[in-house]
Design a protein around this motif. Structure first.
Motif, PDB file in Angstrom:
ATOM      1  N   VAL A   1      -5.301   4.838  10.020  1.00  0.00           N
ATOM      2  CA  VAL A   1      -4.379   5.745   9.557  1.00  0.00           C
ATOM      3  C   VAL A   1      -3.203   4.941   8.762  1.00  0.00           C
ATOM      4  CG1 VAL A   1      -2.895   5.738  11.658  1.00  0.00           C
ATOM      5  CG2 VAL A   1      -2.338   7.394  10.085  1.00  0.00           C
ATOM      6  N   ILE A   2      -2.520   5.571   7.463  1.00  0.00           N
ATOM      7  CA  ILE A   2      -1.384   4.922   6.929  1.00  0.00           C
ATOM      8  C   ILE A   2      -0.226   5.942   7.210  1.00  0.00           C
ATOM      9  CG2 ILE A   2      -0.356   4.165   4.705  1.00  0.00           C
ATOM     10  CD1 ILE A   2      -3.320   4.012   3.743  1.00  0.00           C
TER      11      ILE A   2
ATOM     12  N   ILE B   1      -6.191   1.889  -6.057  1.00  0.00           N
ATOM     13  CA  ILE B   1      -6.176   0.536  -5.888  1.00  0.00           C
ATOM     14  C   ILE B   1      -5.468   0.523  -4.203  1.00  0.00           C
ATOM     15  CG2 ILE B   1      -4.247  -1.412  -5.948  1.00  0.00           C
ATOM     16  CD1 ILE B   1      -4.331  -0.680  -8.949  1.00  0.00           C
ATOM     17  N   SER B   2      -4.727   1.709  -3.927  1.00  0.00           N
ATOM     18  CA  SER B   2      -3.985   1.318  -2.504  1.00  0.00           C
ATOM     19  C   SER B   2      -5.013   2.087  -1.655  1.00  0.00           C
ATOM     20  CB  SER B   2      -2.951   2.384  -2.575  1.00  0.00           C
ATOM     21  OG  SER B   2      -3.152   3.786  -2.869  1.00  0.00           O
ATOM     22  N   LEU B   3      -6.062   2.994  -1.868  1.00  0.00           N
ATOM     23  CA  LEU B   3      -6.598   3.503  -0.591  1.00  0.00           C
ATOM     24  C   LEU B   3      -8.249   3.226  -0.591  1.00  0.00           C
ATOM     25  CD1 LEU B   3      -5.501   7.371  -1.234  1.00  0.00           C
ATOM     26  CD2 LEU B   3      -5.020   5.813   0.229  1.00  0.00           C
ATOM     27  N   PHE B   4      -8.792   2.657  -1.789  1.00  0.00           N
ATOM     28  CA  PHE B   4     -10.115   1.941  -1.611  1.00  0.00           C
ATOM     29  C   PHE B   4     -10.307   0.928  -0.574  1.00  0.00           C
ATOM     30  CE2 PHE B   4     -11.687   4.287  -5.320  1.00  0.00           C
ATOM     31  CZ  PHE B   4     -12.705   4.917  -4.688  1.00  0.00           C
ATOM     32  N   PRO B   5      -9.268   0.116  -0.698  1.00  0.00           N
ATOM     33  CA  PRO B   5      -9.472  -1.098   0.504  1.00  0.00           C
ATOM     34  C   PRO B   5      -9.137  -0.336   1.991  1.00  0.00           C
ATOM     35  CG  PRO B   5      -7.661  -1.581  -1.041  1.00  0.00           C
ATOM     36  CD  PRO B   5      -8.087  -0.259  -1.429  1.00  0.00           C
TER      37      PRO B   5
ATOM     38  N   GLN C   1       0.771  -1.206   0.080  1.00  0.00           N
ATOM     39  CA  GLN C   1       0.079   0.202  -0.066  1.00  0.00           C
ATOM     40  C   GLN C   1       0.896   1.369  -0.004  1.00  0.00           C
ATOM     41  OE1 GLN C   1      -2.552   0.314   3.391  1.00  0.00           O
ATOM     42  NE2 GLN C   1      -4.122   0.764   2.437  1.00  0.00           N
ATOM     43  N   GLU C   2       1.776   1.273   0.969  1.00  0.00           N
ATOM     44  CA  GLU C   2       2.683   2.473   0.924  1.00  0.00           C
ATOM     45  C   GLU C   2       3.504   2.638  -0.153  1.00  0.00           C
ATOM     46  OE1 GLU C   2       2.502   0.161   3.576  1.00  0.00           O
ATOM     47  OE2 GLU C   2       2.149   1.567   5.431  1.00  0.00           O
ATOM     48  N   VAL C   3       3.985   1.645  -0.699  1.00  0.00           N
ATOM     49  CA  VAL C   3       4.721   1.759  -2.101  1.00  0.00           C
ATOM     50  C   VAL C   3       3.861   2.323  -3.126  1.00  0.00           C
ATOM     51  CG1 VAL C   3       5.765   0.448  -3.681  1.00  0.00           C
ATOM     52  CG2 VAL C   3       6.248  -0.108  -1.460  1.00  0.00           C
TER      53      VAL C   3
END
Lengths: 306, 479, 222
Positions: B59-60, B47-51, B3-5
């Motif tokens: 928080v990420i 892709i990374s934020l919807f989940p 996700q971070e990547v």
């Protein structure tokens, strides 16, 4: 002893200062220049000369010049422009300002009296300048007086009070302000060019245009006194600013005062070499800076008192 | 980890895209490259934020002290979507400008360069936890978007750019002072040596020095409020929006204003638990109300089509400020979402109409219904949507706002907003109505091609869809 | 009243105050070149005071900031503004609303006002001797605003903005022991770029309008 030294310096320093400024200016402009003693010679010469007085003038002309001279002669003996007590008596700052105004008033009267158009021009300019510069002069004297809590010039410039040693900023601003005031009040460079001889633009020189012989000598002496006095006061302010690191021996202080006056003379010569005369309508902008400095000094002084 | 990547790589894409755009300045594909890289950014972020949005964690944490919560994630998605759509539209828009020889390929490449960097700086606004970095990003958005306003290089554009740059820079300088006040307020026992990290400040907000915190908020409100177009600091906004090319106006209105408002929200959020919290919220609330009223009154007397939408943006900014003043992040976001979607559509339509008629003056645009029926319908629908009429998404968020103010017993606020919305509706309908009918009957071969109107129509449909999708329970997700 | 009290008065305070005074003197003249000179002196005072602060607080970051100020602002921006002035041929700003001397005196009054304001603010104990920095900072901000309001030319607006920004920096330096270094550098970069872009826009204004008098830029109206 004190009185003798004071008298001697009052008689010598003003003329030497004028001579020194002229010499320094000449050197800076790559000229040889007249001797430093030239002002003395000039005055002796003028006293020896015949005087011509306009037939249209009244007694006011001579009286004005005389009053002018007397005011400055009194001031140079009573204002503490050197680091010691004056010989005669102490002067209050307001008396100082009003005596200056009186002297100016009479010199303007005598300039008007002859009926020469140039005199009238110069008189009006002189009046305008002094009107503009007076607030700055008062402020720059009031600031140290607020600091010392006295309006007597002798008390203000006495090097004795404790506060004076820790408030350089008040003194320094007052000193700068007085120097700028002196430039305007004595019709020096950015305001008036003392070396031009175009009567249409001159201020001081045109005032004395009708005077000759002894009369001219008297007004020249008055001018020299005024110059020395203003520079002296300004140097006193600056010296008080750095009083905390000065020795208390009075002879050293005297020497420093005189050296200070001459270094301001050098600065004046430098300024007159690099600056050009301002347009008459731009003079208020220049004078505004002296008022600003005076305001700073006053604010700082009030801040210290509060 | 992935996700971070993904998030970080989505920050790199616009940067690479910008470099490529400038590298191939004279090619015809700069628009495609720019729109493509924006789309890619949007996809990565989706892709990374919807989940994450439906996830239980809050928080990420990203490297370099960046962090992303749910609200920020939503704004990131919205911003990248808006810029993607605006750039897709601008490719079509500039095609016509090129045909009319108003511009050249090189200027367009620089436009894309600035747009992509602008997107990047806006994305940074939402992931910065550090208030100083927030300030830097917002100042960067002004500097980069100045390049967009300046695009046409005409006299008017130069003037608008100058005003934009100087007013926003001075305004933002106040926000810097406010940031310093907040930093200083944390040094009175709250955090040893002080901190600028919003998350840390929020945790100790009871111990922040109240006077400094309040001053900090007020200066930030003035500063970021200038950027958001809060009355009476809005004067740059109509000029810049009307002089920038239509897609740039869309980006300014639909994403830049959100950034500034988000900054205000972020600062106000810090004061919530503090002694001065209530008064700060009130200040923000009333600033919003005044802005709504002022903008509604300005809307009455407008002569330019894009200036009209600029003032309508100010009105919506006022509404969002009211939502922020109530401390309601969900309504703030919903209003931002609905407004952005409609505004992009409106500015794009306005761009098409202006290209068709060759003028921005409303009084010179007549008989639109006859010349280009599709654009007329889009303009009308957009106008309805932007003034908060059903069945468009804005209706729902404005309705929520009004009911919230009743709930909180701010009856006066609700009444004033309602009056202002009514005035705005009448004014906008009047101006739009004038353009639809009238004019001389003349057959012109020049019409708007259908592909120019694809994006605006889709967005209007999206707005209708939002009206039916938004349920009160969606607010729960954000809390 | 702490700021002018005899015991606190050290060289650092004098320098901090000098920067505010330079800004006030800047208001008094309409010559763009002298304005830039005064701006340059003002930033020099700032750089020096950052150096002193570094020495007092034993903070390395202040030295770096001081160096950055000196090279970016005192030398870089001043030279850039001189260059623009020369290229455009703008010599004098005639001023707006107020005669320049009056504006200068007004800014002295603003200095007093700044002193009153800064006395209302709480001060950190260890930064108490630097309380005058608050006064000078607020004074610089107010003077900058006054400068922008009383000037006509675009380049003067930039100078006013820069003066304001200096005030904010001074305020941060003395009231909150300075921002973190990377934030400070970011701010520098932003201001630097802002001035560069404004410079370019000034060229364009000159090119399109044949003057840089911003009061005459009124074609965009409601």
């Amino acid at each position: 002893m004190n009185i003798a030294v004071y008298t001697l310096s009052a008689l010598l320093v003003p003329f030497l200062l004028i001579g020194f400024v002229q010499k320094a200016k000449a050197q800076l402009q790559n000229r040889v220049g007249a001797s430093v003693l030239q002002p003395f010679f000039n005055i002796f010469k003028l006293f020896g000369k015949n005087q011509i007085i306009s037939e249209d003038s009244s007694g006011l002309f001579r009286a004005g010049i005389l009053v002018n001279f007397c005011c400055f002669a009194y001031l140079i003996w009573s204002v503490p422009w050197l680091s010691f007590s004056p010989a005669i008596s102490s002067v209050d700052i307001f008396l100082f300002v009003y005596l200056l105004a009186t002297a100016r008033f009479f010199s303007i009267l005598s300039a008007l009296d002859t009926g020469s158009p140039f005199g009238a021009f110069a008189g009006s300019r002189e009046a305008t300048l002094s009107f503009l510069v007076e607030p700055a002069m008062i402020l720059s004297l009031v600031a140290p007086s607020i600091l010392t809590g006295s309006s007597s010039l002798e008390r203000i410039f006495s090097f004795t009070h404790q506060v004076s040693s820790q408030n350089p900023i008040v003194w320094i601003f007052a000193g700068i302000s007085l120097f700028l005031v002196a430039l305007t009040d004595l019709s020096r460079m950015p305001v008036d060019d003392p070396t031009t001889h175009l009567e249409l633009t001159m201020v001081h020189e045109a005032m004395t245009i009708e005077a000759s012989g002894r009369n001219l000598a008297l007004s020249e002496i008055g001018y020299a006194f005024k110059l020395a006095m203003f520079f002296g006061l300004s140097v006193q302010c600056l010296l008080h600013g750095i009083a905390f690191c000065l020795p208390s021996d009075q002879w050293i202080l005297l020497a420093m005062s005189i050296a200070g006056i001459f270094s301001l003379g050098l600065l004046l010569a430098l300024l007159e070499t690099v600056l050009v005369k301002l347009k008459w309508t731009k003079c208020p902008d220049f004078i505004a800076y002296s008022l600003t400095m005076g305001l700073f000094a006053c604010i700082a002084a009030l801040g210290v008192r509060a | 980890m992935t996700q971070e990547v993904l998030i970080l790589s989505s920050f790199l894409i616009p940067l690479l895209g910008a470099i490529v755009c400038v590298f191939f300045q004279s090619s015809r594909y700069s628009g495609k490259i720019a729109a493509g890289s924006c789309l890619l950014t949007f996809v990565f972020l989706s892709i990374s934020l919807f989940p994450f949005l439906s996830d239980f964690k809050n928080v990420i944490l990203l490297p370099l002290g960046l962090r992303c919560e749910k609200l920020q994630a939503l704004f990131l998605l919205l911003t990248s979507l808006v810029v993607t759509l605006a750039l897709m539209q601008s490719d079509i828009y500039f095609e016509k400008e090129l045909k009319q020889e108003n511009t050249n390929q090189k200027h367009i490449a620089w436009f894309y360069f600035f747009s992509l960097l602008f997107l990047l700086s806006m994305m940074f606004v939402f992931v910065c936890d550090n208030l100083g970095a927030l300030w830097i990003s917002i100042e960067a958005t002004s500097l980069l978007s100045a390049g967009l306003v300046y695009f046409s290089r005409s006299k008017h554009a130069v003037e608008a750019t100058w005003k934009y740059l100087i007013i926003c820079s001075v305004g933002i300088a106040f926000a810097l002072l406010g940031t310093i006040f907040i930093f200083s307020s944390s040094q009175y026992g709250a955090i040893e040596g002080g901190s600028l990290y919003a998350s840390q400040l929020k945790a100790v907000s009871e111990n922040l020095q109240p006077l400094l915190l309040k001053l900090g908020f007020i200066f930030c409100l003035v500063g970021y409020g200038t950027k958001a177009g809060v009355f009476p600091l809005h004067s740059w906004l109509p000029d810049a929006h009307s002089e920038a090319p239509a897609p740039a106006s869309a980006m300014l209105s639909a994403s830049l204003l959100n950034c500034a408002l988000y900054a205000i929200y972020r600062i106000l959020d810090l004061t919530t638990n503090s002694a001065c919290g209530k008064s700060c919220h009130e200040v923000c609330l009333w600033a919003g109300v005044i802005t709504v009223i002022a903008a509604a009154l300005f809307l009455v007397k407008q002569h330019g089509l894009k200036r009209l939408w600029a003032y309508s943006s100010i009105e919506n900014v006022g509404l969002m400020m009211v939502a922020i003043g109530f401390g309601s992040a969900p309504i703030f976001f919903l209003q931002a979402l609905n407004h952005s979607i409609v505004k992009v559509s409106l500015f794009c339509t306005a761009g098409n109409i202006i290209q068709l008629f060759g003028t921005k003056e409303i009084s010179h645009i007549n008989g639109l219904l006859r010349r280009s029926p599709l654009d007329a319908v889009l303009l009308l629908a957009g106008a309805m949507a932007v003034t908060g009429t059903p069945p468009f998404g804005t209706f729902i968020s404005e309705w929520m706002l009004l009911s919230l103010s009743f709930e909180r017993r701010y009856i006066l606020v609700a009444v004033l907003i309602f009056i202002a919305l009514t005035i705005a509706f009448v004014a906008v309908s009047y101006h739009v109505g004038r353009t639809l009918v009238g004019g001389k009957i003349e057959l012109l071969s020049d019409t708007v091609s259908i592909k120019n109107s694809v994006i605006p129509s889709l967005l209007i449909l999206a707005s209708v869809a939002l009206c039916f999708l938004i349920r009160p329970d969606i607010l729960g997700v954000l809390k | 009243m702490i700021s002018f009290s005899p015991f606190m008065f050290s060289f650092l305070q004098a320098i901090i105050l000098a920067s505010a005074i330079m800004a006030i003197l800047m208001v008094g003249t309409g010559q763009i070149r002298s304005n830039i000179m005064f701006y340059s002196l003002q930033t020099l005072c700032l750089a020096l005071s950052a150096c002193f602060c570094a020495a007092i607080e034993h903070e390395l970051k202040h030295y770096i900031v001081a160096l950055a100020i000196f090279f970016v602002k005192t030398i870089g921006l001043s030279t850039f503004l001189f260059w623009i002035t020369k290229r455009i041929g703008a010599a004098k700003d005639l001023g707006l609303y107020l005669p320049l001397p009056i504006a200068m005196h007004l800014s002295v009054v603003l200095l007093v006002f700044a002193q009153i304001l800064s006395n209302q603010l709480p001060h950190l104990n260890h930064l108490q001797p630097l309380a005058i920095g608050g006064t000078a900072g607020i004074s610089l901000i107010l003077t900058g605003i006054l400068f922008m309001l009383t000037r006509r030319l675009a380049i003067s607006q930039v100078l006013g903005f820069l003066t304001m920004e200096n005030g904010i920096f001074l305020f941060a330096l003395t009231q909150s022991s300075g921002m973190p270094l990377f934030i400070e550098m970011g701010i520098f970069l932003d201001v630097f770029v802002a001035v560069m872009i404004s410079g370019l826009i000034i060229f364009k204004i000159k090119h399109s309008f044949e003057h840089i008098d911003v009061t005459l830029l009124t074609s965009l109206r409601d």
